[in-house]
Scaffold this motif. Sequence first.
Motif, mmCIF file in Angstrom:
data_model
loop_
_atom_site.group_PDB
_atom_site.id
_atom_site.type_symbol
_atom_site.label_atom_id
_atom_site.label_comp_id
_atom_site.label_asym_id
_atom_site.label_seq_id
_atom_site.Cartn_x
_atom_site.Cartn_y
_atom_site.Cartn_z
ATOM 1 N N LEU A 7 0.829 -1.202 0.000
ATOM 2 C CA LEU A 7 0.000 0.000 0.000
ATOM 3 C C LEU A 7 0.866 1.255 0.000
ATOM 4 N N LEU A 8 1.921 1.250 0.799
ATOM 5 C CA LEU A 8 2.810 2.403 0.874
ATOM 6 C C LEU A 8 3.535 2.632 -0.441
ATOM 7 N N VAL A 9 3.951 1.570 -1.103
ATOM 8 C CA VAL A 9 4.641 1.707 -2.384
ATOM 9 C C VAL A 9 3.694 2.276 -3.438
ATOM 10 N N ARG A 10 2.462 1.776 -3.487
ATOM 11 C CA ARG A 10 1.493 2.237 -4.492
ATOM 12 C C ARG A 10 1.078 3.687 -4.272
ATOM 13 N N HIS A 11 1.069 4.114 -3.043
ATOM 14 C CA HIS A 11 0.569 5.445 -2.727
ATOM 15 C C HIS A 11 1.654 6.385 -2.206
ATOM 16 N N ARG A 12 2.907 6.128 -2.516
ATOM 17 C CA ARG A 12 3.975 6.928 -1.924
ATOM 18 C C ARG A 12 3.940 8.386 -2.356
ATOM 19 N N ILE A 13 3.565 8.679 -3.599
ATOM 20 C CA ILE A 13 3.492 10.074 -4.033
ATOM 21 C C ILE A 13 2.374 10.800 -3.281
ATOM 22 N N GLU A 14 1.231 10.133 -3.136
ATOM 23 C CA GLU A 14 0.119 10.712 -2.393
ATOM 24 C C GLU A 14 0.523 10.981 -0.946
ATOM 25 N N LEU A 15 1.195 10.024 -0.320
ATOM 26 C CA LEU A 15 1.621 10.195 1.070
ATOM 27 C C LEU A 15 2.713 11.258 1.188
ATOM 28 N N LEU A 16 3.568 11.352 0.183
ATOM 29 C CA LEU A 16 4.607 12.381 0.180
ATOM 30 C C LEU A 16 3.967 13.775 0.097
ATOM 31 N N LEU A 17 2.959 13.924 -0.768
ATOM 32 C CA LEU A 17 2.260 15.203 -0.879
ATOM 33 C C LEU A 17 1.508 15.537 0.413
ATOM 34 N N GLY A 19 2.425 14.553 3.333
ATOM 35 C CA GLY A 19 3.506 14.947 4.240
ATOM 36 C C GLY A 19 3.939 16.391 4.025
ATOM 37 N N CYS A 20 3.948 16.831 2.775
ATOM 38 C CA CYS A 20 4.278 18.232 2.479
ATOM 39 C C CYS A 20 3.215 19.170 3.041
ATOM 40 N N VAL A 21 1.954 18.785 2.904
ATOM 41 C CA VAL A 21 0.868 19.595 3.482
ATOM 42 C C VAL A 21 1.031 19.674 4.996
ATOM 43 N N LEU A 22 1.318 18.536 5.626
ATOM 44 C CA LEU A 22 1.485 18.515 7.080
ATOM 45 C C LEU A 22 2.697 19.334 7.505
ATOM 46 N N GLY A 23 3.793 19.210 6.759
ATOM 47 C CA GLY A 23 4.997 19.986 7.078
ATOM 48 C C GLY A 23 4.756 21.481 6.950
ATOM 49 N N ALA A 111 -11.852 12.698 3.689
ATOM 50 C CA ALA A 111 -12.124 13.341 2.404
ATOM 51 C C ALA A 111 -11.779 12.407 1.253
ATOM 52 N N ARG A 112 -10.728 11.658 1.420
ATOM 53 C CA ARG A 112 -10.265 10.746 0.362
ATOM 54 C C ARG A 112 -11.289 9.651 0.061
ATOM 55 N N GLN A 113 -12.145 9.345 1.023
ATOM 56 C CA GLN A 113 -13.170 8.332 0.800
ATOM 57 C C GLN A 113 -14.256 8.805 -0.151
ATOM 58 N N VAL A 114 -14.421 10.117 -0.291
ATOM 59 C CA VAL A 114 -15.510 10.628 -1.132
ATOM 60 C C VAL A 114 -15.041 11.468 -2.317
ATOM 61 N N VAL A 115 -13.799 11.922 -2.305
ATOM 62 C CA VAL A 115 -13.272 12.703 -3.422
ATOM 63 C C VAL A 115 -11.901 12.149 -3.811
ATOM 64 N N ALA A 119 -8.405 16.687 -4.832
ATOM 65 C CA ALA A 119 -9.415 17.413 -4.053
ATOM 66 C C ALA A 119 -9.195 17.234 -2.554
ATOM 67 N N ALA A 120 -8.835 16.034 -2.130
ATOM 68 C CA ALA A 120 -8.588 15.798 -0.700
ATOM 69 C C ALA A 120 -7.366 16.574 -0.222
ATOM 70 N N LEU A 121 -6.326 16.625 -1.027
ATOM 71 C CA LEU A 121 -5.133 17.397 -0.657
ATOM 72 C C LEU A 121 -5.446 18.891 -0.611
ATOM 73 N N LEU A 122 -6.184 19.381 -1.598
ATOM 74 C CA LEU A 122 -6.558 20.796 -1.595
ATOM 75 C C LEU A 122 -7.479 21.122 -0.421
ATOM 76 N N GLY A 123 -8.413 20.231 -0.113
ATOM 77 C CA GLY A 123 -9.274 20.428 1.043
ATOM 78 C C GLY A 123 -8.477 20.477 2.338
ATOM 79 N N SER A 124 -7.471 19.619 2.446
ATOM 80 C CA SER A 124 -6.617 19.617 3.640
ATOM 81 C C SER A 124 -5.825 20.918 3.733
ATOM 82 N N CYS A 125 -5.346 21.415 2.583
ATOM 83 C CA CYS A 125 -4.641 22.703 2.573
ATOM 84 C C CYS A 125 -5.571 23.833 2.994
#
Length: 174
Positions: A7-17, A19-23, A111-115, A119-125
């Motif tokens: 799961l982490l390998v498949r979604h690493r770019i999403e998790l990296l982004l 992480g950038c939002v959180l940072g 948010a990721r469950q419905v969009v 959109a989920a990253l922008l909503g988090s921002c």
Amino acid sequence: ARALRGLLVRHRIELLLLGCVLGGALALRLYRLGTVPANVTADEADNAQLAYRILAGRGPGPFGLDWQPSPVLDNYLQAFSMKAFGQGVVSLRLVSAVLSVIALVPFYFLARQVVGRVAALLGSCLLATSLWYLHFSRSGWESVEPALWAAAAALSLSLALRHRSWLLYGLCGL
């Protein structure tokens, strides 16, 4: 473990982004935390006073009540922060700052469950930088912390309903 790794390998770019939002959110909250806002509110001063009493061993227990009356568990977190990082405004406000950033994680996954991802990253921002959320996350007052508990409970319930897991139902109740 193998499934989690996949799961982490498949979604690493999403998790990296994410992480950038959180940072970025954490950097926004920590920048001049002791001086912006310039004043200490009455509620912050009351929380600091209670944290000092907890540090001196004269405060109520973690499930006792403060003047509002609310459970003082939040004040125990503030007292721990003051013990670890020094007794001052920064340590008092640090708890809200960190918990508000952590709240972005369950919010994102809800948010990721419905969009989609974008959109989920922008909503988090947007949440991380919204005026109300940012203001109270830089305050030594517990008003932003329910966002973490509510988002975590909602995510736990959503996952429990999807996976029929008693552990997740228990986590939701906790």
